[in-house]
Motif scaffolding. Sequence first.
Motif, short mmCIF file in Angstrom:
data_model
loop_
_atom_site.label_atom_id
_atom_site.label_comp_id
_atom_site.label_asym_id
_atom_site.label_seq_id
_atom_site.Cartn_x
_atom_site.Cartn_y
_atom_site.Cartn_z
N ILE A 65 0.94 -1.17 -0.17
CA ILE A 65 0.07 0.04 -0.07
C ILE A 65 0.80 1.19 -0.01
O ILE A 65 0.39 2.35 -0.62
N VAL A 66 2.10 1.23 0.58
CA VAL A 66 3.08 2.28 0.73
C VAL A 66 3.82 2.61 -0.68
O VAL A 66 4.26 3.53 -0.99
N LEU A 67 3.84 1.63 -1.40
CA LEU A 67 4.45 1.67 -2.64
C LEU A 67 4.30 2.94 -3.52
O LEU A 67 5.32 3.56 -4.10
N PRO A 68 2.89 3.26 -3.83
CA PRO A 68 2.91 4.46 -4.80
C PRO A 68 3.23 5.74 -4.04
O PRO A 68 3.61 6.37 -4.71
N ALA A 94 -1.07 -2.06 -5.79
CA ALA A 94 -0.64 -0.80 -5.66
C ALA A 94 -1.09 0.36 -6.50
O ALA A 94 -1.64 1.47 -6.14
N VAL A 95 -1.53 0.00 -7.81
CA VAL A 95 -2.15 0.69 -8.61
C VAL A 95 -3.46 1.03 -8.30
O VAL A 95 -3.94 2.23 -8.38
N ALA A 96 -4.40 0.13 -7.74
CA ALA A 96 -5.60 0.23 -7.47
C ALA A 96 -5.63 1.08 -6.26
O ALA A 96 -6.51 2.06 -5.87
N ILE A 97 -4.82 1.28 -5.24
CA ILE A 97 -4.78 2.16 -3.96
C ILE A 97 -4.22 3.42 -4.50
O ILE A 97 -5.06 4.35 -4.14
#
Length: 118
Positions: A24-27, A86-89
């Motif tokens: 979740i933190v990657l973006p 990650a893209v969705a978040i």
Amino acid sequence: METTLPVYGFTADLGGLLSLAITIVLPILVGLVTRQSTSGAVKAVLLLALAAVKTVLEAWLQATNTGVAFEAVPVIYTTAINFGIAVAIHLGLFRPTGVADAAQSVVVTDKPSERPAA
């Protein structure tokens, strides 16, 4: 015995929750190291690379701790799942709430002449 990476299912174990939190933190990490003028394609490739590094490190750590063989196919599959999450978040939460823009204005900023038109 093959490598079993954290799967985001209906059981909440600490390893899976920690892995999900990092995903979740990657973006936000991508936003911290890119400029607003950086193309979406570059940001997507960077996000994919971070998801791959995260997954490889998880698989390597598990293989080291349990003595099982490191296998590429589960790593590729889990990388795709992490990238999708990650893209969705990013699109569903961080972009609409302004977190993505806030992250991009913290570390690396555009010069006023490089900022994209609003």
